[in-house]
Design an enzyme around this catalytic site. Structure first.
Site, PDB file in Angstrom:
ATOM      1  N   ASP A 103       4.250  -4.741   2.420  1.00  0.00           N
ATOM      2  CA  ASP A 103       2.967  -4.162   2.817  1.00  0.00           C
ATOM      3  C   ASP A 103       2.709  -2.825   2.110  1.00  0.00           C
ATOM      4  O   ASP A 103       3.540  -1.913   2.164  1.00  0.00           O
ATOM      5  CB  ASP A 103       2.977  -3.949   4.337  1.00  0.00           C
ATOM      6  CG  ASP A 103       1.602  -4.057   4.955  1.00  0.00           C
ATOM      7  OD1 ASP A 103       0.609  -3.806   4.240  1.00  0.00           O
ATOM      8  OD2 ASP A 103       1.513  -4.396   6.139  1.00  0.00           O
ATOM      9  N   ASP A 104       1.551  -2.716   1.455  1.00  0.00           N
ATOM     10  CA  ASP A 104       1.094  -1.452   0.844  1.00  0.00           C
ATOM     11  C   ASP A 104       1.980  -0.973  -0.302  1.00  0.00           C
ATOM     12  O   ASP A 104       2.077   0.230  -0.557  1.00  0.00           O
ATOM     13  CB  ASP A 104       1.012  -0.340   1.904  1.00  0.00           C
ATOM     14  CG  ASP A 104      -0.177  -0.496   2.832  1.00  0.00           C
ATOM     15  OD1 ASP A 104      -0.930  -1.469   2.677  1.00  0.00           O
ATOM     16  OD2 ASP A 104      -0.352   0.354   3.718  1.00  0.00           O
TER      17      ASP A 104
ATOM     18  N   CYS B 148      -5.176  -5.769   3.864  1.00  0.00           N
ATOM     19  CA  CYS B 148      -4.128  -6.740   4.191  1.00  0.00           C
ATOM     20  C   CYS B 148      -4.598  -8.177   4.369  1.00  0.00           C
ATOM     21  O   CYS B 148      -4.167  -9.074   3.650  1.00  0.00           O
ATOM     22  CB  CYS B 148      -3.380  -6.283   5.439  1.00  0.00           C
ATOM     23  SG  CYS B 148      -2.485  -4.739   5.227  1.00  0.00           S
TER      24      CYS B 148
ATOM     25  N   HIS C  44      -1.831 -11.787   8.272  1.00  0.00           N
ATOM     26  CA  HIS C  44      -2.057 -10.501   8.918  1.00  0.00           C
ATOM     27  C   HIS C  44      -1.575 -10.538  10.360  1.00  0.00           C
ATOM     28  O   HIS C  44      -1.563 -11.592  11.006  1.00  0.00           O
ATOM     29  CB  HIS C  44      -3.535 -10.117   8.866  1.00  0.00           C
ATOM     30  CG  HIS C  44      -3.807  -8.718   9.324  1.00  0.00           C
ATOM     31  ND1 HIS C  44      -3.231  -7.627   8.713  1.00  0.00           N
ATOM     32  CD2 HIS C  44      -4.553  -8.233  10.338  1.00  0.00           C
ATOM     33  CE1 HIS C  44      -3.631  -6.534   9.329  1.00  0.00           C
ATOM     34  NE2 HIS C  44      -4.430  -6.870  10.318  1.00  0.00           N
TER      35      HIS C  44
ATOM     36  N   ASP D 293       1.034  -6.595  -1.149  1.00  0.00           N
ATOM     37  CA  ASP D 293      -0.249  -7.228  -0.859  1.00  0.00           C
ATOM     38  C   ASP D 293      -1.433  -6.513  -1.507  1.00  0.00           C
ATOM     39  O   ASP D 293      -2.510  -7.093  -1.644  1.00  0.00           O
ATOM     40  CB  ASP D 293      -0.465  -7.419   0.649  1.00  0.00           C
ATOM     41  CG  ASP D 293      -0.389  -6.140   1.461  1.00  0.00           C
ATOM     42  OD1 ASP D 293      -0.049  -5.077   0.904  1.00  0.00           O
ATOM     43  OD2 ASP D 293      -0.658  -6.206   2.681  1.00  0.00           O
ATOM     44  N   HIS D 294      -1.252  -5.274  -1.917  1.00  0.00           N
ATOM     45  CA  HIS D 294      -2.257  -4.521  -2.678  1.00  0.00           C
ATOM     46  C   HIS D 294      -1.631  -3.192  -3.045  1.00  0.00           C
ATOM     47  O   HIS D 294      -0.499  -2.883  -2.643  1.00  0.00           O
ATOM     48  CB  HIS D 294      -3.545  -4.296  -1.873  1.00  0.00           C
ATOM     49  CG  HIS D 294      -3.302  -3.973  -0.431  1.00  0.00           C
ATOM     50  ND1 HIS D 294      -2.686  -2.816  -0.024  1.00  0.00           N
ATOM     51  CD2 HIS D 294      -3.556  -4.680   0.698  1.00  0.00           C
ATOM     52  CE1 HIS D 294      -2.575  -2.818   1.290  1.00  0.00           C
ATOM     53  NE2 HIS D 294      -3.087  -3.946   1.757  1.00  0.00           N
TER      54      HIS D 294
END
Length: 463
Positions: A30-31, A69, A123, A304-305
């Site tokens: 995540d992130d 997300c 998510h 995810d990004h």
């Protein structure tokens, strides 16, 4: 388009039953921005991800389809872009918008694989039972792994959260991501003799930046400098950069940019969390090797990004810029070249068809990406495919086309595409930090028309 799935793939499934199956270990982080040693950043200590990159393929320029997300994960797992899933926020479930879509893990399940998820893969709160042969263990750490009493207290108050970072002299075992790793190890042991698709979703480095003290100690805060640029890109529309998410945490200043000392602490916390989650991924990779599954398992690791660490004076994701749409993508296929670095543009929607081709499974017709396997094997070096990201803002949709040289963003009315509110153009050859919007400058009309037509073509091909 999904109703005849089983009929269409019955014969390939029977044929595959005669062949040994390759497993898939699918890891979402995540992130995670691509500020890892293997990406050449040299600041974050990530030895296990670096080791994975050295044994497989690193995509230097991989892009998510929307930098937040749920839409990003939904695109990755369905093989559809946000316009195809109808998911642009954190609440909409794709089973309501495209109920019959066959997801990536569901596809493997229907082909005879054992499938499950541990942690945040879809998510939080939006899991998908059709994807899993074994019920997913979706951790819900409402305490964000806070260990210090004051943060636990603040986080328990109505409408409140604790501080945006915490360093505690505590063992890894008290933190959610270590629990995910240990559950994954147990699952690998249970399934070592079965074909499997095991999806893991690690929580850090998502806010709050909470990690054991020893990971903070890897970094000297006096050597951490805030980003040089503390203002948005020149000429960018004012709505392109929102100031959101980080303000939910206690004591975070409301002004922009954030004070330098607070910026250093936040960056320090982010680095510590990446090193912490890297260690947890290392535990899983070590067990994969100990069980001798590393030769029969494809490994995919992706963030995810991206994430802004004070870049432009802003934080978090939620934009169409390079900082937010560019994310790590590592793929290891046993028997394929090691230390393989791919410069060609890749998209997250490309992962689904890649895993189908790599494992010999049929490729569903609904997928909107293209297989990257040729790059993984080293047989392909280039292609002309751009990367497309998007982000909604008010009544507008911003479409961002990333080509080899440019980022072109068109902000258009969501109901009437002919009503264009703003255009952004960034030249990565001269301005890799995307600091100046060239769209209104003289001499750009030819490239603007070319990119506009190219964006129209991409959008038309994916309706």
């Amino acid at each position: 388009m999904f109703a005849n799935y089983l009929t269409l793939f019955l014969m390939p499934c029977l044929a595959l039953a005669q062949k040994p199956r390759m497993n898939v270990l699918f890891i979402a982080v995540d992130d995670l921005r691509p500020e890892l040693s293997c990406y050449g950043a040299g600041r974050i200590q990530s030895p296990n991800l670096d080791r994975l990159a050295a044994s497989g393929t690193l995509f230097e320029r991989a892009y998510c389809q929307q930098a937040v997300c749920s839409p990003s994960r939904t695109s990755m797992l369905t093989g559809l872009r946000p316009d195809g899933t109808g998911v642009y926020d954190l609440e909409t479930h794709f089973r309501k918008t495209v109920p019959g879509v066959v997801t990536l893990p569901q596809h493997f399940r229907l082909q005879g694989y054992q499938t499950t998820a541990i942690g945040k893969v879809y998510h939080a709160g939006l899991d998908d039972t059709l994807s899993w042969s074994k019920t997913a263990r979706v951790t819900a750490d409402r305490n964000y792994s806070y260990q210090l009493a004051d943060n636990i207290r603040l986080n328990s108050l109505p409408g409140s959260r604790g501080r945006a970072y915490e360093r505690a002299n505590a063992p890894d075992s008290l933190y959610e991501d270590n629990q995910i790793a240990r559950l994954a190890i147990r699952q690998l042991r249970d399934w070592k003799d079965k074909p499997f698709f095991l999806a893991l979703g690690f929580a850090k480095p998502h806010l709050p930046f909470v990690a054991p003290q020893r990971y903070w100690d890897l970094y000297d805060s006096t050597k951490i400098n805030p980003p040089a640029r503390q203002t948005p890109p020149d000429g960018a529309p004012d709505y392109a950069l929102p100031w959101v998410e980080i303000q939910n945490y206690y004591h975070v200043p409301k002004q922009k940019p954030m004070p330098a000392d607070e910026t250093r602490r936040l960056i320090h916390g982010y680095y510590a969390c990446v090193s912490f989650v890297d260690a947890q991924i290392g535990l899983v990779l070590d067990e994969l090797k100990r069980l001798r599954l590393d030769k029969t398992t494809f490994v995919v690791v992706w963030g995810d990004h991206g994430w802004k660490l004070g870049d432009y004076g802003y934080w978090c994701k939620h934009t169409n810029y390079e900082y937010d749409t560019h994310a790590p993508l590592l793929i290891r296929v046993p028997g394929q070249p090691a230390r393989n670095r791919v410069k060609a543009l890749a998209e997250f929607v490309d992962v689904y068809p890649t895993l189908c081709e790599a494992t010999g499974l049929p490729t569903p017709a609904h997928l909107q990406g293209k297989s990257l396997l040729g790059f993984v094997t080293g047989k392909q070096k280039t292609w002309n495919k751009p990367a497309l990201s998007q982000y909604p803002r008010r009544n507008l949709m911003g479409y961002a086309l990333r080509t080899d040289r440019y980022r072109y963003v068109r902000w258009q009315d969501r109901k009437n595409a002919k009503l264009v509110d703003a255009i952004e153009l960034y030249d990565h050859r001269t301005d890799p930090g995307e600091t100046r919007n060239l769209a209104a400058e003289l001499g750009q009309q030819v490239i603007l028309k070319t990119l506009n037509r190219q964006l129209d073509t991409v959008l038309a091909n994916h309706k």
